[in-house]
Design a protein around this motif. Structure first.
Motif, PDB file in Angstrom:
ATOM      1  N   SER A  12       0.883  -1.057   0.004  1.00 20.67           N
ATOM      2  CA  SER A  12      -0.048   0.029  -0.011  1.00 20.67           C
ATOM      3  C   SER A  12       0.941   1.472  -0.049  1.00 20.67           C
ATOM      4  N   ASP A  13       0.762   1.847   1.078  1.00 22.65           N
ATOM      5  CA  ASP A  13       1.938   3.320   1.052  1.00 22.65           C
ATOM      6  C   ASP A  13       2.769   3.345   1.898  1.00 22.65           C
ATOM      7  N   GLY A  14       3.490   2.172   2.454  1.00 22.92           N
ATOM      8  CA  GLY A  14       4.783   2.132   2.970  1.00 22.92           C
ATOM      9  C   GLY A  14       5.617   2.195   2.367  1.00 22.92           C
ATOM     10  N   ASP A  37      -1.587  -3.706   5.275  1.00 19.27           N
ATOM     11  CA  ASP A  37      -1.652  -2.779   4.342  1.00 19.27           C
ATOM     12  C   ASP A  37      -3.213  -2.379   3.996  1.00 19.27           C
ATOM     13  N   HIS A  38      -3.253  -1.109   3.513  1.00 16.67           N
ATOM     14  CA  HIS A  38      -4.542  -0.750   3.010  1.00 16.67           C
ATOM     15  C   HIS A  38      -5.398  -1.447   2.075  1.00 16.67           C
ATOM     16  N   ASP A  39      -6.349  -2.109   2.265  1.00 19.83           N
ATOM     17  CA  ASP A  39      -7.343  -2.705   1.514  1.00 19.83           C
ATOM     18  C   ASP A  39      -6.790  -3.795   0.602  1.00 19.83           C
ATOM     19  N   GLY A  97     -11.455   2.381  -6.805  1.00 18.36           N
ATOM     20  CA  GLY A  97     -11.897   3.926  -6.573  1.00 18.36           C
ATOM     21  C   GLY A  97     -10.464   4.765  -6.258  1.00 18.36           C
ATOM     22  N   ARG A  98      -9.823   4.065  -5.637  1.00 13.70           N
ATOM     23  CA  ARG A  98      -8.414   4.691  -5.155  1.00 13.70           C
ATOM     24  C   ARG A  98      -7.930   5.109  -6.527  1.00 13.70           C
ATOM     25  N   SER A  99      -7.524   3.953  -7.383  1.00 14.84           N
ATOM     26  CA  SER A  99      -6.878   4.381  -8.560  1.00 14.84           C
ATOM     27  C   SER A  99      -7.487   5.230  -9.474  1.00 14.84           C
ATOM     28  N   ALA A 100      -8.895   5.166  -9.523  1.00 12.26           N
ATOM     29  CA  ALA A 100      -9.583   5.842 -10.713  1.00 12.26           C
ATOM     30  C   ALA A 100      -9.421   7.150 -10.609  1.00 12.26           C
ATOM     31  N   ARG A 101      -9.184   7.856  -9.503  1.00 11.46           N
ATOM     32  CA  ARG A 101      -9.099   9.307  -9.179  1.00 11.46           C
ATOM     33  C   ARG A 101      -7.991   9.954  -9.470  1.00 11.46           C
ATOM     34  N   VAL A 102      -6.893   9.002  -9.735  1.00 16.61           N
ATOM     35  CA  VAL A 102      -5.594   9.478 -10.011  1.00 16.61           C
ATOM     36  C   VAL A 102      -5.539  10.568 -11.127  1.00 16.61           C
ATOM     37  N   THR A 131      -3.122   2.776  -6.737  1.00 15.31           N
ATOM     38  CA  THR A 131      -1.980   3.871  -6.538  1.00 15.31           C
ATOM     39  C   THR A 131      -3.096   5.175  -5.641  1.00 15.31           C
ATOM     40  N   GLY A 132      -2.482   5.339  -4.593  1.00 17.74           N
ATOM     41  CA  GLY A 132      -3.308   6.386  -3.738  1.00 17.74           C
ATOM     42  C   GLY A 132      -2.717   7.674  -3.745  1.00 17.74           C
ATOM     43  N   ARG A 133      -3.146   8.523  -2.743  1.00 16.06           N
ATOM     44  CA  ARG A 133      -2.720   9.987  -2.643  1.00 16.06           C
ATOM     45  C   ARG A 133      -1.413  10.120  -2.205  1.00 16.06           C
ATOM     46  N   PRO A 134      -0.975   8.920  -1.257  1.00 19.28           N
ATOM     47  CA  PRO A 134       0.671   9.052  -0.829  1.00 19.28           C
ATOM     48  C   PRO A 134       1.774   8.937  -1.934  1.00 19.28           C
ATOM     49  N   HIS A 135       1.001   8.275  -3.111  1.00 17.90           N
ATOM     50  CA  HIS A 135       1.788   8.022  -4.152  1.00 17.90           C
ATOM     51  C   HIS A 135       2.065   9.249  -4.974  1.00 17.90           C
ATOM     52  N   ARG A 149       5.997  14.143   2.173  1.00 15.96           N
ATOM     53  CA  ARG A 149       4.545  13.683   1.701  1.00 15.96           C
ATOM     54  C   ARG A 149       3.571  14.529   2.524  1.00 15.96           C
ATOM     55  N   ASP A 150       3.976  14.708   4.124  1.00 17.21           N
ATOM     56  CA  ASP A 150       2.820  15.711   4.626  1.00 17.21           C
ATOM     57  C   ASP A 150       2.649  17.176   4.194  1.00 17.21           C
ATOM     58  N   GLU A 151       3.814  17.613   3.517  1.00 15.56           N
ATOM     59  CA  GLU A 151       3.486  18.982   2.951  1.00 15.56           C
ATOM     60  C   GLU A 151       2.671  18.740   1.696  1.00 15.56           C
ATOM     61  N   ALA A 152       2.876  17.758   1.111  1.00 18.90           N
ATOM     62  CA  ALA A 152       1.916  17.486  -0.208  1.00 18.90           C
ATOM     63  C   ALA A 152       0.487  17.480   0.098  1.00 18.90           C
ATOM     64  N   PHE A 153       0.149  16.453   1.354  1.00 16.08           N
ATOM     65  CA  PHE A 153      -1.096  16.440   1.806  1.00 16.08           C
ATOM     66  C   PHE A 153      -1.770  17.992   2.256  1.00 16.08           C
ATOM     67  N   ASP A 154      -0.754  18.539   2.861  1.00  7.97           N
ATOM     68  CA  ASP A 154      -1.300  19.755   3.667  1.00  7.97           C
ATOM     69  C   ASP A 154      -1.582  20.837   2.524  1.00  7.97           C
ATOM     70  N   ASP A 166     -12.756  13.142  -3.687  1.00  9.35           N
ATOM     71  CA  ASP A 166     -13.177  11.693  -3.065  1.00  9.35           C
ATOM     72  C   ASP A 166     -13.105  10.600  -3.730  1.00  9.35           C
ATOM     73  N   ARG A 167     -13.532   9.297  -2.945  1.00  9.52           N
ATOM     74  CA  ARG A 167     -13.450   7.922  -3.427  1.00  9.52           C
ATOM     75  C   ARG A 167     -14.444   7.320  -2.551  1.00  9.52           C
ATOM     76  N   TYR A 168     -14.720   6.033  -3.297  1.00  8.74           N
ATOM     77  CA  TYR A 168     -15.436   5.231  -2.574  1.00  8.74           C
ATOM     78  C   TYR A 168     -14.987   4.319  -1.258  1.00  8.74           C
ATOM     79  N   TYR A 248       3.390   2.085  11.318  1.00 10.53           N
ATOM     80  CA  TYR A 248       4.607   2.314  10.510  1.00 10.53           C
ATOM     81  C   TYR A 248       4.478   2.425   9.144  1.00 10.53           C
ATOM     82  N   HIS A 249       4.963   3.252   8.401  1.00  8.04           N
ATOM     83  CA  HIS A 249       4.871   3.279   6.828  1.00  8.04           C
ATOM     84  C   HIS A 249       6.224   3.523   6.238  1.00  8.04           C
ATOM     85  N   GLY A 250       7.330   3.058   7.033  1.00  7.85           N
ATOM     86  CA  GLY A 250       8.630   3.311   6.530  1.00  7.85           C
ATOM     87  C   GLY A 250       9.001   4.799   6.445  1.00  7.85           C
TER      88      GLY A 250
HETATM   89  P1  AMP Z   1      -6.034   7.470  -0.234  1.00  2.30           P
HETATM   90  O1  AMP Z   1      -6.570   6.301   0.436  1.00  2.30           O
HETATM   91  O2  AMP Z   1      -5.482   7.470  -1.541  1.00  2.30           O
HETATM   92  O3  AMP Z   1      -7.139   8.648   0.279  1.00  2.30           O
HETATM   93  O4  AMP Z   1      -4.867   7.844   0.965  1.00  2.30           O
HETATM   94  C1  AMP Z   1      -4.953   7.967   2.182  1.00  2.30           C
HETATM   95  C2  AMP Z   1      -3.675   7.599   3.193  1.00  2.30           C
HETATM   96  O5  AMP Z   1      -2.746   8.575   2.909  1.00  2.30           O
HETATM   97  C3  AMP Z   1      -3.935   7.296   4.373  1.00  2.30           C
HETATM   98  O6  AMP Z   1      -4.299   5.849   4.695  1.00  2.30           O
HETATM   99  C4  AMP Z   1      -2.461   7.757   5.085  1.00  2.30           C
HETATM  100  O7  AMP Z   1      -1.522   6.742   5.246  1.00  2.30           O
HETATM  101  C5  AMP Z   1      -1.912   8.781   4.091  1.00  2.30           C
HETATM  102  N1  AMP Z   1      -2.264  10.248   4.646  1.00  2.30           N
HETATM  103  C6  AMP Z   1      -3.371  10.770   4.987  1.00  2.30           C
HETATM  104  N2  AMP Z   1      -2.914  11.897   5.352  1.00  2.30           N
HETATM  105  C7  AMP Z   1      -1.726  12.161   5.284  1.00  2.30           C
HETATM  106  C8  AMP Z   1      -0.873  13.169   5.878  1.00  2.30           C
HETATM  107  N3  AMP Z   1      -1.399  14.517   6.167  1.00  2.30           N
HETATM  108  N4  AMP Z   1       0.499  12.915   5.454  1.00  2.30           N
HETATM  109  C9  AMP Z   1       0.898  11.888   5.180  1.00  2.30           C
HETATM  110  N5  AMP Z   1       0.160  10.968   4.662  1.00  2.30           N
HETATM  111  C10 AMP Z   1      -1.315  10.943   4.885  1.00  2.30           C
END
Ligand code: AMP
Ligand code: FE
Ligand code: FE
Ligand code: ZN
Length: 292
Positions: A12-14, A37-39, A97-102, A131-135, A149-154, A166-168, A248-250
């Motif tokens: 997932s996103d580790g 891992d996520h899902d 749903g996660r991949s489709a919104r990329v 592929t999720g937002r962390p990627h 990563r945090d800065e990209a989210f913020d 948004d996603r499912y 933990y996400h590495g």
């Molecule tokens: P997604 O499922 O693609 O929407 O991505 C969600 C995942 O992004 C979460 O499970 C977290 O691991 C990670 N995430 C969410 N918010 C943040 C953040 N502010 N900084 C870093 N990672 C985040």
């Protein structure tokens, strides 16, 4: 016995492969680590295979993205049969749903002048089930747009920001039932995390316990000491198992080193007893855990 029941790999996103994750758990002095891992359960076989050579007991788990009362809830499932068709279909729905919104996220970023491509993002998720937002965040780091990563989210990817899409999510109650049908046990991950809201409330958690929820992840970095105390009291009232973990996400998440929070061995034993009862009731063959 040091037990960490919530960790992520590159499935997932580790940032560790499942084998690297188990090696890192051993190096951190853990005796038991759950891969969640996520899902996706795609990392289980690799993690389980290397457990013995590191002297680490690997618990097979998953963190499912669900929704309850209009809010996102992360549900940990342990020792479930990953082949249950209803569960497989639900996970496919979430991953799709996660991949489709990329593409939408990428075009929103391009509209605000950031020259990112879908290829940049997919380079970051080569080993992942989706592929999720962390990627996307990692691609922005690679492009030098942000430092972490945090800065990209913020700045771009969190709810309310310009590139948020948004996603499912799976319905929470149905997912608790699916995990039970698959012979596993479910624990709500960081129940009061991030938002800081004390929701779900004790009344709601009692309803979820009544339909088969087994535990609450009380000791998590997103919970204050006060929130942990309140959640521990609720778990005691409702007979729910109390877990603690790192999430933990590495290198993908700072402040979440392996073993930063741990689960009491007595609580793990309670969880394993409930898992054994669930798999017997469901008539499912589920992964076995041999404790050190
Ligand atoms: P997604 O499922 O693609 O929407 O991505 C969600 C995942 O992004 C979460 O499970 C977290 O691991 C990670 N995430 C969410 N918010 C943040 C953040 N502010 N900084 C870093 N990672 C985040
Ligand atoms: Fe994550
Ligand atoms: Fe989570
Ligand atoms: Zn997590």
């Amino acid at each position: 016995m040091r037990i960490d029941l919530h960790t992520h790999s590159r499935v997932s996103d580790g940032t560790d492969s499942p084998a690297e994750l188990v090696a890192a758990a051993a190096a951190s002095g853990l005796d038991v680590v759950a891969i969640t891992d996520h899902d996706s359960t795609a990392g289980w076989s690799e993690a389980l295979a290397v457990g013995p050579e590191h002297g680490v007991t690997v618990v097979s788990g998953i963190e499912i993205s669900t929704e309850y009362a209009g809010r996102s809830v992360h549900l940990l499932g342990y020792l479930l049969d990953p082949t249950l068709p209803g569960l497989v279909a639900e996970l496919e729905h979430v991953l799709a749903g996660r991949s489709a919104r990329v593409p939408t996220i990428v075009s929103r970023l391009r509209e605000i002048g950031i020259p990112i491509t879908e290829e940049d993002v997919h380079e970051q998720s080569a080993d992942a089930a989706a592929t999720g937002r962390p990627h996307v965040a990692d691609a922005l780091v690679a492009l030098g747009v942000v430092g972490h990563r945090d800065e990209a989210f913020d700045r771009y990817l969190s709810w309310g920001r310009e590139a948020f899409v948004d996603r499912y999510n799976a319905p929470l109650e149905q997912t608790i039932r699916l995990i039970a049908e698959a012979g596993g046990v479910s624990v709500i991950a960081h129940p009061w995390g991030r938002s800081g809201r004390r929701e779900p409330s004790e009344e709601r958690l009692a309803e979820l316990a009544a339909i088969g929820l087994s535990g609450l992840e009380v000791d998590h970095q997103d919970h204050s000491a006060q929130a942990r105390d309140a959640l521990r009291a609720i778990a005691r009232n409702l007979g729910l198992v109390v877990t603690g973990s790192s999430d933990y996400h590495g290198t993908g998440k700072t402040g979440h080193p392996l073993g930063v929070n741990t689960t009491d061995p007595t609580e793990l034993h309670r969880l394993l007893e409930r898992a054994a009862a669930a798999s017997a009731a469901a008539g499912r063959r589920t992964p076995v855990v041999e404790l050190p």
